[in-house]
Structure formats: C-alpha cells, structure tokens
Design a protein around this motif. Structure first.
Motif, mmCIF file in Angstrom:
data_model
loop_
_atom_site.group_PDB
_atom_site.id
_atom_site.type_symbol
_atom_site.label_atom_id
_atom_site.label_comp_id
_atom_site.label_asym_id
_atom_site.label_seq_id
_atom_site.Cartn_x
_atom_site.Cartn_y
_atom_site.Cartn_z
ATOM 1 N N TYR A 90 0.778 -1.328 -0.146
ATOM 2 C CA TYR A 90 0.079 -0.030 -0.056
ATOM 3 C C TYR A 90 0.857 1.171 -0.193
ATOM 4 O O TYR A 90 2.071 1.216 0.436
ATOM 5 C CB TYR A 90 -1.014 0.005 1.011
ATOM 6 C CG TYR A 90 -0.394 -0.261 2.437
ATOM 7 C CD1 TYR A 90 -0.129 -1.486 3.088
ATOM 8 C CD2 TYR A 90 0.134 0.965 3.273
ATOM 9 C CE1 TYR A 90 0.616 -1.691 4.235
ATOM 10 C CE2 TYR A 90 0.620 0.665 4.428
ATOM 11 C CZ TYR A 90 0.886 -0.584 4.982
ATOM 12 O OH TYR A 90 1.664 -0.637 6.233
ATOM 13 N N CYS A 91 0.264 2.261 -0.433
ATOM 14 C CA CYS A 91 0.897 3.559 -0.531
ATOM 15 C C CYS A 91 1.138 4.319 0.728
ATOM 16 O O CYS A 91 2.039 5.084 0.901
ATOM 17 C CB CYS A 91 0.312 4.586 -1.510
ATOM 18 S SG CYS A 91 -1.148 5.242 -0.906
ATOM 19 N N GLY A 92 0.101 3.989 1.777
ATOM 20 C CA GLY A 92 0.345 4.807 3.254
ATOM 21 C C GLY A 92 -0.177 6.185 3.117
ATOM 22 O O GLY A 92 -0.087 6.658 4.389
ATOM 23 N N VAL A 93 -0.771 6.902 1.858
ATOM 24 C CA VAL A 93 -1.073 8.245 2.237
ATOM 25 C C VAL A 93 -2.554 8.375 1.633
ATOM 26 O O VAL A 93 -3.033 9.676 1.434
ATOM 27 C CB VAL A 93 -0.074 9.167 1.658
ATOM 28 C CG1 VAL A 93 1.117 9.163 2.274
ATOM 29 C CG2 VAL A 93 0.090 8.586 -0.085
ATOM 30 N N CYS A 94 -3.178 7.372 0.873
ATOM 31 C CA CYS A 94 -4.324 7.715 0.268
ATOM 32 C C CYS A 94 -5.498 7.576 1.039
ATOM 33 O O CYS A 94 -5.420 7.088 2.365
ATOM 34 C CB CYS A 94 -4.451 6.839 -0.927
ATOM 35 S SG CYS A 94 -4.785 5.184 -0.513
ATOM 36 N N THR A 95 -6.934 7.912 0.666
ATOM 37 C CA THR A 95 -7.866 7.891 1.519
ATOM 38 C C THR A 95 -8.108 6.338 2.360
ATOM 39 O O THR A 95 -8.495 6.467 3.293
ATOM 40 C CB THR A 95 -9.351 7.979 0.817
ATOM 41 O OG1 THR A 95 -9.000 9.326 0.126
ATOM 42 C CG2 THR A 95 -10.345 8.316 1.645
ATOM 43 N N LEU A 104 -7.478 -1.956 0.069
ATOM 44 C CA LEU A 104 -8.411 -1.320 -0.882
ATOM 45 C C LEU A 104 -7.503 -0.030 -1.571
ATOM 46 O O LEU A 104 -7.980 0.618 -2.510
ATOM 47 C CB LEU A 104 -9.492 -0.815 -0.210
ATOM 48 C CG LEU A 104 -10.414 -1.625 0.237
ATOM 49 C CD1 LEU A 104 -11.768 -0.999 0.940
ATOM 50 C CD2 LEU A 104 -10.943 -2.793 -0.784
ATOM 51 N N CYS A 105 -6.304 0.084 -1.033
ATOM 52 C CA CYS A 105 -5.362 1.164 -1.962
ATOM 53 C C CYS A 105 -5.277 0.941 -3.173
ATOM 54 O O CYS A 105 -4.942 -0.279 -3.601
ATOM 55 C CB CYS A 105 -4.220 0.947 -1.119
ATOM 56 S SG CYS A 105 -2.931 2.134 -1.917
ATOM 57 N N PRO A 106 -5.432 2.080 -4.028
ATOM 58 C CA PRO A 106 -5.443 1.945 -5.316
ATOM 59 C C PRO A 106 -3.972 1.517 -5.967
ATOM 60 O O PRO A 106 -4.096 0.914 -6.927
ATOM 61 C CB PRO A 106 -5.858 3.186 -5.836
ATOM 62 C CG PRO A 106 -6.505 4.039 -4.740
ATOM 63 C CD PRO A 106 -6.052 3.372 -3.348
HETATM 64 ZN ZN ZN Z 1 -3.184 3.825 -0.157
#
Ligand code: ZN
Ligand code: ZN
Length: 367
Positions: A90-95, A104-106
């Motif tokens: 995961y990116c760690g910064v998205c909604t 669910l991270c894009p």
């Molecule tokens: Zn994310």
C-alpha cells in the motif's frame, strides 16, 4: 544476485525451478531471504488458468524470511529483521490507507495486481528479460525484493515456517472474523470450505469464543482438521443434506454468520440462504473470473440479510501481522495444526496437483 525460483510459463506446463537474476532493492524496497512460503489457492487459480496471468511469472505471495538489504529511504525495517510478506504494497497516504483499509489502496491494484513494483518494472530477470513477481511478492523463490510496506516485521523467536502463513491464509481467515465481520462471543458461525483460509476462519471464530462453529467440506480429512482447530460440528454435504443439518444444529432461522471460503456460485448462494434474518454472509473465497451469483433482493430487504465481501481479512498488515504472530506464540492460534506438508521448491508441481485432494493442511515450502 542469483536466486532460485519456480517460474510459471503457461497453463498445463509444469513450473520450472531456475536460477534468475535479482536486482538490488530500489528506493522504498527491501531484499528478503525467504525461509518459507505457503501454497495458496490464489496461486492455484493461475496454475489452473482460472485467473489469467501471462507467463513468465514467479508465483507465490505468502512467505516469511529475514531482511538482507534495504533500499534508500526505507524506515520500517532494518537488516536482520524477521518479516512476514504482505501482498498489499500500500501507499500509506491515500484515503483508504488513512482510513485503515490498505487492502483497498489503489496502488495495490495498479502495481501488485499487475505483478509490478511501484515504478512499473520487475526486479527479477532471466537472460536480461524481465520476469514479473506475482502480486509484487513472487514468494516461490529463495530471495525476493518487495515494497517496504510488504515486509512486516515480527518477533524473532517465532518460527518462520509458521509465521509465513500469517501473510495470507491466517490474515484472510482470522481477519474476516475479527475485522470484517466482528463476530461476537456466542454467535453461531458457518464456514463453507476448509482449506487454509476456511480453517483460519475457524481459528478466528474459536479465538473470539463464537458459539457453534459449523465446518462444511466434502473432504473428511479437512473436516477432521477443522474439528481439531475448534469446529463444534462438521458436515459433509456429499453425505448429508447441508441445509437440513445446519437447521437441526442452530434452529430453523439459520446462523448469525456464514463464511464462504471457496469462491463458487452455489456455495456463496448456500451461505446466504443459511443465515438468519438480520444475519450476514461473508464472501472470503476468491472466485474464478466470470463467476456471478443470484440472490433474491426481496429476501435481502425484507429479511435484512446482508452479503458482504472480505479482502485480506480487512487487515492492516503492520498492525495485525505482529498480533497474529503473538497469538500463535501464546498458544491461542494453532498454526502448527494448519500446516500440512513441508516440501522443497522442487516438489512444487506435484504439491499443486495434490491441492484440493489433501486434508486442508497448508503445504509449506522451506528454503
Ligand atoms: Zn494507499
Ligand atoms: Zn493467498
């Protein structure tokens, strides 16, 4: 560096164990020497051609090992740390990440589901040609380079061949009970399908002191293992009428929760049918491409019956993996009983061929 990996080329062709080239970790990436990796049905979907994935690719996404090298900017792990692999980089910064739902991270869909790293490339190659790593993990190899958010540190005294299972089957199954559903003590639970994930659902239900835990499978060996992990009743639908047997156990209304851990149309529909009014069926199993289900929407509204999905047990790997490993070390999560056979990477083809015919125990490759 040179690594040994099992390479999948195409459906029907055995995987070949080969030597590949592995690049050093780039920014935000980690090199892990794997100790063990588990065989999961999500790999098997590709092997059987139920999920399209073009070869060559190194499959595998459930593993654990020791960090050997870190790329620039890595802060969550250090060389020597013991880590469990997660297949949601995961990116760690998205909604979604900010709301505690990294599965669910894009970025996971854009990278892991395309078998590439964040920069769109692969670290593995053969004769200069890129070889993608399945789910940006590629755990059927003795070394992997993964995103730092895919390398989750856990306590060093935990055996890595058991900890590996936390990275998919256990996080998915136990997480579905605790995180997705929120099963309460005394609730009645039906589990359809007793492979690694279904057995983990049973372990999760046992952990939260669910009431009746009813395990369903067509394989007697799997049912036996389900019993040993906490199932209070077992049903083989090849021998008994499933709906009748469930209603006999919990009453006409049905169960509070039904977990479907196979991913088939009839079993998802049966799970929904067997929940009580106000109950919830949780789809944990991953269906083959193209599968659809039929549910009567009138029953849904009138009887307030819910059908929900659970991906990766709605888990937050950095929070949940260390906890699940702790629970194992405290004797509250019996991962020893979840393991079936321990094999070498050279046994990978016959191990997949035996999948589904065994007793539901997880096959683990050790390096
Ligand atoms: Zn994310
Ligand atoms: Zn898996």
């Amino acid at each position: 560096m040179k690594v040994t990996a099992a390479v999948f080329e195409s459906v029907g062709k055995p995987m070949r164990v080969e030597e590949l080239d592995l690049e050093d970790p780039k920014e935000g990436e980690v090199l892990v020497k794997l100790a063990a990796s588990g065989l999961c049905h999500s790999d098997y979907h590709v092997v059987k051609g139920e999920w399209s994935s073009e070869g060559p690719v190194v499959l595998g996404h459930e593993g654990a090992g020791v960090v050997e090298k870190v790329g620039p900017g890595v802060t969550n792990v250090a060389v020597g740390d013991h880590v469990v692999l997660s297949w949601v980089p995961y990116c760690g910064v998205c909604t979604y990440c900010n709301s505690g739902r990294p599965a669910l991270c894009p970025k996971v869909v854009e990278t892991a589901y395309q078998n590439v790293m964040f920069d769109g490339t692969s670290r593995l190659s053969r004769d200069g040609q890129a070889v993608p790593s399945y789910l940006a993990t590629g755990a059927f190899a003795d070394h992997v380079v993964v995103r730092e958010s895919s390398a989750i540190p856990v306590r060093k005294d935990a055996p890595l061949d058991k900890a590996a299972l936390v990275g998919c089957a256990v996080a998915t199954g136990v997480g579905a009970v605790i995180n997705t559903a929120g099963v309460q003590p005394g609730d009645t639970v039906l589990v359809i399908g007793c492979g690694g994930v279904g057995l983990s659902v049973i372990m999760g239900a046992t952990l939260v002191s669910a009431g009746q835990i009813i395990a369903v499978d067509v394989n007697e060996g799997s049912l036996e293992r389900a019993r040993s992990l906490g199932a209070t009743a077992v049903i083989n639908p090849r021998q008994t009428d499933l709906a009748e047997a469930v209603r006999e156990l919990v009453g006409e209304a049905g169960v509070d929760w039904a977990f479907e851990a196979i991913g088939l149309k009839p079993t998802v529909e049966t799970a929904y049918e067997l929940i009580r009014p106000g109950g919830t069926a949780v789809v944990v199993g991953q269906a083959a491409e193209g599968v659809t289900i039929e549910i009567d929407p009138m029953v849904m509204s009138d009887r307030e019956k819910s059908l929900i999905g659970s991906n990766y047990g709605s888990c937050h790997p950095a929070l949940d993996f260390p906890r699940l490993v702790d629970l194992y070390m405290q004797g509250k999560l019996d991962l020893d009983r979840l393991v079936g056979r321990t094999v070498s990477i050279h046994d990978i083809n016959e191990s997949f061929a035996a999948m589904g015919k065994g007793d539901g125990g997880r096959t683990v490759i050790t390096y």
